[in-house]
Enzyme design. Structure first.
Site, mmCIF file in Angstrom:
data_model
loop_
_atom_site.group_PDB
_atom_site.id
_atom_site.type_symbol
_atom_site.label_atom_id
_atom_site.label_comp_id
_atom_site.label_asym_id
_atom_site.label_seq_id
_atom_site.Cartn_x
_atom_site.Cartn_y
_atom_site.Cartn_z
ATOM 1 N NE ARG A 29 -14.883 2.910 9.167
ATOM 2 C CZ ARG A 29 -14.562 1.650 8.905
ATOM 3 N NH1 ARG A 29 -14.190 1.303 7.673
ATOM 4 N NH2 ARG A 29 -14.622 0.726 9.838
ATOM 5 C CG ASP A 30 -11.112 8.627 1.302
ATOM 6 O OD1 ASP A 30 -9.987 8.574 0.782
ATOM 7 O OD2 ASP A 30 -11.937 9.536 1.053
ATOM 8 C CB ILE A 31 -13.577 12.455 4.294
ATOM 9 C CG1 ILE A 31 -14.618 13.237 5.063
ATOM 10 C CG2 ILE A 31 -13.193 13.151 2.994
ATOM 11 C CD1 ILE A 31 -14.102 14.569 5.610
ATOM 12 C CG ASN A 87 -3.821 7.809 -6.285
ATOM 13 O OD1 ASN A 87 -3.751 6.868 -7.059
ATOM 14 N ND2 ASN A 87 -4.926 8.114 -5.626
ATOM 15 C CD GLU A 95 -8.163 14.548 -4.743
ATOM 16 O OE1 GLU A 95 -8.591 14.434 -3.575
ATOM 17 O OE2 GLU A 95 -8.859 14.307 -5.746
ATOM 18 C CB VAL A 96 -3.582 14.411 0.720
ATOM 19 C CG1 VAL A 96 -2.917 14.720 2.060
ATOM 20 C CG2 VAL A 96 -5.055 14.809 0.748
ATOM 21 C CG HIS A 100 -2.704 9.057 0.962
ATOM 22 N ND1 HIS A 100 -2.015 10.207 0.654
ATOM 23 C CD2 HIS A 100 -3.631 8.913 -0.009
ATOM 24 C CE1 HIS A 100 -2.521 10.748 -0.435
ATOM 25 N NE2 HIS A 100 -3.505 9.969 -0.875
ATOM 26 C CG HIS A 102 -6.399 5.443 -1.682
ATOM 27 N ND1 HIS A 102 -7.467 6.264 -1.454
ATOM 28 C CD2 HIS A 102 -5.411 6.235 -2.162
ATOM 29 C CE1 HIS A 102 -7.150 7.512 -1.790
ATOM 30 N NE2 HIS A 102 -5.904 7.516 -2.219
HETATM 31 P P1 AMP Z 1 -5.273 11.089 -3.093
HETATM 32 O O1 AMP Z 1 -6.145 11.611 -4.201
HETATM 33 O O2 AMP Z 1 -4.653 9.773 -3.415
HETATM 34 O O3 AMP Z 1 -4.274 12.135 -2.622
HETATM 35 O O4 AMP Z 1 -6.253 10.768 -1.901
HETATM 36 C C1 AMP Z 1 -6.600 11.670 -0.901
HETATM 37 C C2 AMP Z 1 -7.801 11.111 -0.209
HETATM 38 O O5 AMP Z 1 -7.968 11.790 1.021
HETATM 39 C C3 AMP Z 1 -9.113 11.264 -0.996
HETATM 40 O O6 AMP Z 1 -9.660 9.981 -1.255
HETATM 41 C C4 AMP Z 1 -9.991 12.101 -0.057
HETATM 42 O O7 AMP Z 1 -11.340 11.698 -0.089
HETATM 43 C C5 AMP Z 1 -9.349 11.840 1.291
HETATM 44 N N1 AMP Z 1 -9.542 12.863 2.302
HETATM 45 C C6 AMP Z 1 -9.421 14.209 2.146
HETATM 46 N N2 AMP Z 1 -9.636 14.831 3.314
HETATM 47 C C7 AMP Z 1 -9.900 13.866 4.237
HETATM 48 C C8 AMP Z 1 -10.207 13.864 5.634
HETATM 49 N N3 AMP Z 1 -10.295 15.007 6.336
HETATM 50 N N4 AMP Z 1 -10.424 12.678 6.255
HETATM 51 C C9 AMP Z 1 -10.358 11.530 5.549
HETATM 52 N N5 AMP Z 1 -10.059 11.452 4.246
HETATM 53 C C10 AMP Z 1 -9.840 12.606 3.592
#
Ligand code: AMP
Ligand code: ZN
Length: 117
Positions: A29-31, A87, A95-96, A100, A102
Protein backbone atom coordinates in the site's frame (compact mmCIF):
# COMPACT_ATOMS: atom_id res chain seq x y z
CA UNK A 1 20.78 -0.78 -5.17
CA UNK A 2 21.84 -0.17 -1.59
CA UNK A 3 20.28 3.27 -1.20
CA UNK A 4 17.00 2.57 -3.01
CA UNK A 5 13.84 2.77 -0.91
CA UNK A 6 11.88 0.19 -2.90
CA UNK A 7 14.85 -2.21 -3.01
CA UNK A 8 14.87 -1.99 0.78
CA UNK A 9 11.13 -2.67 0.93
CA UNK A 10 11.54 -5.60 -1.49
CA UNK A 11 14.29 -7.09 0.68
CA UNK A 12 12.30 -6.54 3.88
CA UNK A 13 14.84 -4.10 5.29
CA UNK A 14 12.15 -1.39 5.46
CA UNK A 15 8.64 -2.48 6.44
CA UNK A 16 5.63 -1.92 4.20
CA UNK A 17 2.00 -3.02 4.12
CA UNK A 18 2.53 -5.83 1.61
CA UNK A 19 -0.71 -7.13 0.06
CA UNK A 20 0.63 -9.58 -2.53
CA UNK A 21 3.85 -11.12 -3.74
CA UNK A 22 5.13 -13.17 -6.65
CA UNK A 23 8.51 -14.62 -7.51
CA UNK A 24 9.51 -11.42 -9.30
CA UNK A 25 7.35 -8.66 -7.80
CA UNK A 26 5.56 -7.43 -4.72
CA UNK A 27 2.64 -5.12 -4.04
CA UNK A 28 2.26 -2.86 -1.03
CA UNK A 29 0.00 0.00 0.00
CA UNK A 30 1.16 3.51 -0.85
CA UNK A 31 2.14 5.35 2.33
CA UNK A 32 0.21 8.41 1.14
CA UNK A 33 -2.88 6.96 -0.55
CA UNK A 34 -4.51 9.22 -3.17
CA UNK A 35 -7.54 6.96 -3.61
CA UNK A 36 -9.39 4.43 -1.45
CA UNK A 37 -7.30 1.70 -2.98
CA UNK A 38 -3.74 2.79 -3.77
CA UNK A 39 -1.22 0.00 -4.10
CA UNK A 40 2.27 0.08 -5.62
CA UNK A 41 3.45 -2.90 -7.66
CA UNK A 42 7.24 -3.12 -7.91
CA UNK A 43 9.74 -5.61 -9.32
CA UNK A 44 12.12 -7.27 -6.87
CA UNK A 45 15.01 -6.32 -9.18
CA UNK A 46 16.08 -2.71 -9.45
CA UNK A 47 15.17 -0.93 -12.68
CA UNK A 48 14.67 2.79 -13.04
CA UNK A 49 11.91 2.89 -15.62
CA UNK A 50 9.26 0.50 -16.90
CA UNK A 51 10.38 0.90 -20.51
CA UNK A 52 14.00 0.27 -19.56
CA UNK A 53 12.94 -2.81 -17.62
CA UNK A 54 10.78 -4.10 -20.48
CA UNK A 55 13.79 -3.84 -22.82
CA UNK A 56 15.88 -6.21 -20.72
CA UNK A 57 13.25 -8.25 -18.83
CA UNK A 58 9.99 -8.34 -20.75
CA UNK A 59 8.61 -11.18 -18.65
CA UNK A 60 9.40 -9.31 -15.44
CA UNK A 61 7.58 -6.24 -16.76
CA UNK A 62 4.57 -8.37 -17.72
CA UNK A 63 4.59 -9.95 -14.26
CA UNK A 64 3.92 -6.51 -12.74
CA UNK A 65 0.62 -6.29 -14.59
CA UNK A 66 -0.34 -9.84 -13.73
CA UNK A 67 0.20 -9.09 -10.05
CA UNK A 68 -1.66 -5.77 -10.38
CA UNK A 69 -4.64 -7.66 -11.76
CA UNK A 70 -4.50 -10.13 -8.88
CA UNK A 71 -4.41 -7.29 -6.37
CA UNK A 72 -7.36 -5.58 -8.08
CA UNK A 73 -9.35 -8.81 -7.77
CA UNK A 74 -8.33 -9.27 -4.13
CA UNK A 75 -9.29 -5.67 -3.35
CA UNK A 76 -12.69 -6.20 -4.99
CA UNK A 77 -12.22 -3.58 -7.69
CA UNK A 78 -11.60 -5.75 -10.75
CA UNK A 79 -15.19 -5.21 -11.92
CA UNK A 80 -15.64 -1.58 -10.88
CA UNK A 81 -12.40 -0.63 -12.58
CA UNK A 82 -9.13 1.02 -11.70
CA UNK A 83 -6.19 2.92 -13.16
CA UNK A 84 -2.59 1.80 -13.58
CA UNK A 85 0.05 4.53 -13.78
CA UNK A 86 3.83 4.41 -14.03
CA UNK A 87 5.40 7.85 -13.65
CA UNK A 88 8.70 8.43 -15.47
CA UNK A 89 11.18 11.20 -14.82
CA UNK A 90 10.67 14.76 -13.71
CA UNK A 91 7.77 15.73 -15.99
CA UNK A 92 6.09 12.43 -15.19
CA UNK A 93 6.32 13.14 -11.47
CA UNK A 94 8.53 10.16 -10.61
CA UNK A 95 9.80 10.50 -7.04
CA UNK A 96 11.21 7.03 -6.47
CA UNK A 97 13.72 5.78 -9.06
CA UNK A 98 12.69 2.12 -8.86
CA UNK A 99 9.99 0.92 -11.24
CA UNK A 100 6.52 0.97 -9.74
CA UNK A 101 3.02 0.79 -11.10
CA UNK A 102 0.35 2.65 -9.13
CA UNK A 103 -2.93 0.76 -8.82
CA UNK A 104 -5.63 3.33 -8.10
CA UNK A 105 -9.29 2.55 -7.52
CA UNK A 106 -12.14 1.97 -5.12
CA UNK A 107 -13.72 5.19 -6.42
CA UNK A 108 -13.90 7.24 -9.61
CA UNK A 109 -10.30 8.29 -10.01
CA UNK A 110 -11.02 11.46 -11.97
CA UNK A 111 -9.36 13.05 -15.01
CA UNK A 112 -6.43 11.14 -16.48
CA UNK A 113 -3.90 13.98 -16.20
CA UNK A 114 -3.55 17.61 -15.23
CA UNK A 115 -4.76 20.04 -17.86
CA UNK A 116 -2.52 20.71 -20.82
CA UNK A 117 -0.01 23.46 -20.11
P1 AMP B 1 6.12 8.28 -7.84
O1 AMP B 1 5.82 9.73 -7.58
O2 AMP B 1 5.39 7.75 -9.03
O3 AMP B 1 7.62 8.01 -7.88
O4 AMP B 1 5.50 7.49 -6.63
C1 AMP B 1 6.18 7.18 -5.46
C2 AMP B 1 5.15 6.77 -4.45
O5 AMP B 1 5.81 6.11 -3.38
C3 AMP B 1 4.36 7.94 -3.85
O6 AMP B 1 2.98 7.78 -4.13
C4 AMP B 1 4.67 7.84 -2.35
O7 AMP B 1 3.55 8.15 -1.55
C5 AMP B 1 5.08 6.39 -2.21
N1 AMP B 1 5.95 6.07 -1.09
C6 AMP B 1 7.06 6.76 -0.69
N2 AMP B 1 7.63 6.14 0.36
C7 AMP B 1 6.87 5.04 0.63
C8 AMP B 1 6.94 3.99 1.60
N3 AMP B 1 7.91 3.94 2.52
N4 AMP B 1 5.98 3.02 1.58
C9 AMP B 1 4.99 3.08 0.67
N5 AMP B 1 4.88 4.02 -0.28
C10 AMP B 1 5.80 4.99 -0.30
ZN1 ZN C 1 15.59 -0.23 -6.26
Amino acid sequence: MSDCLFCKIASGEIPADVVATSDTALAFRDIQPRTRVHVLVVPRDHHETLAGMAAVDAQGAADLFTLAGEVAAAEGIADTGYRLISNVGEDGGQEVGHVHVHLLGGQRVGPMVATRG
